[in-house]
Design a protein around this motif. Structure first.
Motif, PDB file in Angstrom:
ATOM      1  N   LEU A   1       0.776  -1.253   0.214  1.00 31.02           N
ATOM      2  CA  LEU A   1      -0.129  -0.007  -0.067  1.00 31.02           C
ATOM      3  C   LEU A   1       0.935   1.376  -0.138  1.00 31.02           C
ATOM      4  N   MET A   2       2.120   1.314   0.730  1.00 31.47           N
ATOM      5  CA  MET A   2       2.898   2.364   0.781  1.00 31.47           C
ATOM      6  C   MET A   2       3.280   2.797  -0.634  1.00 31.47           C
ATOM      7  N   SER A   3       3.765   1.638  -1.422  1.00 30.18           N
ATOM      8  CA  SER A   3       4.283   1.863  -2.719  1.00 30.18           C
ATOM      9  C   SER A   3       3.156   2.269  -3.759  1.00 30.18           C
ATOM     10  N   ALA A   4       2.171   1.754  -3.555  1.00 30.89           N
ATOM     11  CA  ALA A   4       0.953   2.060  -4.432  1.00 30.89           C
ATOM     12  C   ALA A   4       0.455   3.767  -3.918  1.00 30.89           C
ATOM     13  N   ALA A   5       0.590   4.113  -2.886  1.00 34.85           N
ATOM     14  CA  ALA A   5       0.220   5.400  -2.459  1.00 34.85           C
ATOM     15  C   ALA A   5       1.211   6.498  -2.850  1.00 34.85           C
ATOM     16  N   THR A   6       2.582   6.054  -2.874  1.00 36.21           N
ATOM     17  CA  THR A   6       3.452   7.075  -3.266  1.00 36.21           C
ATOM     18  C   THR A   6       3.741   7.062  -4.637  1.00 36.21           C
ATOM     19  N   GLY A   7       3.555   5.975  -5.283  1.00 32.70           N
ATOM     20  CA  GLY A   7       3.986   5.706  -6.785  1.00 32.70           C
ATOM     21  C   GLY A   7       5.259   5.175  -7.028  1.00 32.70           C
ATOM     22  N   HIS A   8       6.092   4.715  -5.884  1.00 39.35           N
ATOM     23  CA  HIS A   8       7.329   4.140  -5.868  1.00 39.35           C
ATOM     24  C   HIS A   8       7.446   2.633  -5.346  1.00 39.35           C
ATOM     25  N   HIS A   9       8.099   1.968  -6.077  1.00 38.93           N
ATOM     26  CA  HIS A   9       8.323   0.590  -5.834  1.00 38.93           C
ATOM     27  C   HIS A   9       9.341   0.417  -4.609  1.00 38.93           C
ATOM     28  N   PHE A  10       9.016  -0.627  -3.640  1.00 42.70           N
ATOM     29  CA  PHE A  10       9.846  -1.098  -2.524  1.00 42.70           C
ATOM     30  C   PHE A  10       9.672   0.212  -1.581  1.00 42.70           C
ATOM     31  N   ALA A  11       8.746   0.806  -1.361  1.00 41.90           N
ATOM     32  CA  ALA A  11       8.803   2.189  -0.719  1.00 41.90           C
ATOM     33  C   ALA A  11       8.750   2.154   0.892  1.00 41.90           C
ATOM     34  N   ARG A  12       8.385   0.864   1.377  1.00 44.70           N
ATOM     35  CA  ARG A  12       8.542   0.990   2.938  1.00 44.70           C
ATOM     36  C   ARG A  12      10.015   0.991   3.269  1.00 44.70           C
ATOM     37  N   PRO A  13      10.227   1.703   4.462  1.00 47.10           N
ATOM     38  CA  PRO A  13      11.597   1.768   4.991  1.00 47.10           C
ATOM     39  C   PRO A  13      12.140   0.566   5.569  1.00 47.10           C
ATOM     40  N   GLY A  14      11.265  -0.532   5.829  1.00 45.53           N
ATOM     41  CA  GLY A  14      11.864  -1.564   6.462  1.00 45.53           C
ATOM     42  C   GLY A  14      12.240  -2.757   5.009  1.00 45.53           C
ATOM     43  N   ASN A  15      11.990  -2.266   3.830  1.00 40.28           N
ATOM     44  CA  ASN A  15      12.321  -3.265   2.847  1.00 40.28           C
ATOM     45  C   ASN A  15      13.765  -2.969   2.402  1.00 40.28           C
ATOM     46  N   ARG A  16      14.434  -3.972   2.284  1.00 41.23           N
ATOM     47  CA  ARG A  16      15.763  -3.828   2.055  1.00 41.23           C
ATOM     48  C   ARG A  16      16.192  -3.824   0.448  1.00 41.23           C
ATOM     49  N   PHE A  17      15.278  -3.724  -0.343  1.00 39.07           N
ATOM     50  CA  PHE A  17      15.581  -3.707  -2.155  1.00 39.07           C
ATOM     51  C   PHE A  17      16.660  -2.454  -2.015  1.00 39.07           C
ATOM     52  N   TRP A  18      16.422  -1.458  -2.014  1.00 34.63           N
ATOM     53  CA  TRP A  18      17.266  -0.316  -2.263  1.00 34.63           C
ATOM     54  C   TRP A  18      18.640  -0.538  -1.654  1.00 34.63           C
ATOM     55  N   PRO A  19      18.791  -0.632  -0.366  1.00 36.90           N
ATOM     56  CA  PRO A  19      20.195  -0.668   0.077  1.00 36.90           C
ATOM     57  C   PRO A  19      20.723  -2.020  -0.441  1.00 36.90           C
ATOM     58  N   VAL A  20      20.105  -3.215  -0.626  1.00 35.35           N
ATOM     59  CA  VAL A  20      20.812  -4.270  -1.254  1.00 35.35           C
ATOM     60  C   VAL A  20      21.252  -3.969  -2.773  1.00 35.35           C
ATOM     61  N   LEU A  21      20.400  -3.324  -3.381  1.00 36.40           N
ATOM     62  CA  LEU A  21      20.881  -3.006  -4.703  1.00 36.40           C
ATOM     63  C   LEU A  21      22.311  -2.238  -4.749  1.00 36.40           C
ATOM     64  N   HIS A  22      22.326  -1.506  -3.848  1.00 39.16           N
ATOM     65  CA  HIS A  22      23.649  -0.605  -3.948  1.00 39.16           C
ATOM     66  C   HIS A  22      24.786  -1.625  -3.280  1.00 39.16           C
ATOM     67  N   LEU A  23      24.711  -2.287  -2.282  1.00 36.12           N
ATOM     68  CA  LEU A  23      25.536  -3.227  -1.498  1.00 36.12           C
ATOM     69  C   LEU A  23      25.998  -4.066  -2.634  1.00 36.12           C
ATOM     70  N   SER A  24      25.035  -4.531  -3.576  1.00 38.66           N
ATOM     71  CA  SER A  24      25.581  -5.673  -4.393  1.00 38.66           C
ATOM     72  C   SER A  24      26.267  -5.080  -5.656  1.00 38.66           C
ATOM     73  N   GLY A  25      26.412  -3.994  -5.522  1.00 39.84           N
ATOM     74  CA  GLY A  25      27.100  -3.273  -6.814  1.00 39.84           C
ATOM     75  C   GLY A  25      26.367  -2.803  -7.975  1.00 39.84           C
ATOM     76  N   PHE A  26      24.736  -2.851  -8.087  1.00 37.58           N
ATOM     77  CA  PHE A  26      24.074  -2.514  -9.079  1.00 37.58           C
ATOM     78  C   PHE A  26      23.939  -1.327  -9.345  1.00 37.58           C
ATOM     79  N   THR A  27      23.990  -0.533  -8.116  1.00 31.78           N
ATOM     80  CA  THR A  27      24.005   1.299  -8.235  1.00 31.78           C
ATOM     81  C   THR A  27      25.143   1.714  -7.390  1.00 31.78           C
ATOM     82  N   PRO A  28      25.698   2.517  -8.002  1.00 25.60           N
ATOM     83  CA  PRO A  28      26.954   3.319  -7.273  1.00 25.60           C
ATOM     84  C   PRO A  28      26.629   3.966  -6.026  1.00 25.60           C
ATOM     85  N   ARG A  29      25.436   4.406  -5.559  1.00 23.61           N
ATOM     86  CA  ARG A  29      24.915   4.930  -4.405  1.00 23.61           C
ATOM     87  C   ARG A  29      23.567   4.287  -4.112  1.00 23.61           C
ATOM     88  N   ARG A  30      23.244   4.327  -2.737  1.00 24.39           N
ATOM     89  CA  ARG A  30      22.038   4.087  -2.321  1.00 24.39           C
ATOM     90  C   ARG A  30      20.973   4.973  -2.864  1.00 24.39           C
TER      91      ARG A  30
END
Length: 200
Positions: free
Chosen positions: A33-62
């Motif tokens: 619901l948070m993602s749908a309300a904001t229009g942003h995927h994996f939007a909940r602060p407790g979700n680890r998608f964005w930090p893991v994407l950075h830690l794994s080297g997919f993105t140069p920063r979080r």
């Protein structure tokens, strides 16, 4: 975000972040619901998608969820098995997963990413009828697109830490970049039905 705003987001469709020629198309279970309300995927602060994407080297920063369009500059994208938003993944029926798998197949055939990365092996098993699937590269392909089942980044997935999750995501990254490192490993994952909106 108020409870009323979150409730109003139920069943809303969250647009994909996609383009042709992607290296990896990440595929979540369905929007919270948070993602749908904001229009942003994996939007909940407790979700680890964005930090893991950075830690794994997919993105140069979080990246923040609001910066999701920047993924396209790295030839990365995001979609979902099921498009409609729910508070819990266990609100989805098995038929919705299977229909989602059919629609996802058609989407991948159109976009032709190098890899489809389903972030949740339980969702992958249900959507594609692969009951014995493990974390890692799969035998199934969609046209020229290969498939990798990744750990679910939900905060409820206690079998994986952010560090071990990033190692698995990095295996996919290295494989996508070099074509090596596709050895399979057994993985553990919490069931999709255990996910709640607070962790998606």
């Amino acid at each position: 975000m108020t409870p009323e705003e979150l409730a109003a987001a139920r069943d809303r469709i969250l647009p994909d972040v996609v383009a042709g020629g992607l290296r990896v198309l990440f595929c979540g279970i369905n929007p919270g619901l948070m993602s749908a309300a904001t229009g942003h995927h994996f939007a909940r602060p407790g979700n680890r998608f964005w930090p893991v994407l950075h830690l794994s080297g997919f993105t140069p920063r979080r990246l923040a969820p609001a910066e999701q369009e920047e993924l396209l500059t790295y030839r990365l994208g995001i979609t979902n098995v099921v498009a409609r938003a729910t508070a819990r993944a266990d609100e989805l029926s098995a038929e919705e997963y299977r229909e989602g798998g059919r629609l996802l197949t058609a989407k991948v055939e159109l976009l032709r990413p190098q890899w489809l990365a389903v972030v949740g092996v339980t969702a992958y098993r249900t959507a594609f009828g692969e009951r014995g699937a493990k974390i890692g590269p799969q035998e199934r392909t969609i046209g020229s697109t290969r498939i990798w089942a990744l750990p679910n980044p939900s905060g409820l997935n206690a079998h994986w830490t952010a560090h071990t999750m990033a190692e698995e995501y990095a295996r996919l990254r290295l494989t996508a970049e070099t074509g090596t490192g596709t050895g399979t490993e057994d993985g553990a994952e919490t069931g999709a039905g255990a996910e709640t909106e607070a962790d998606r």
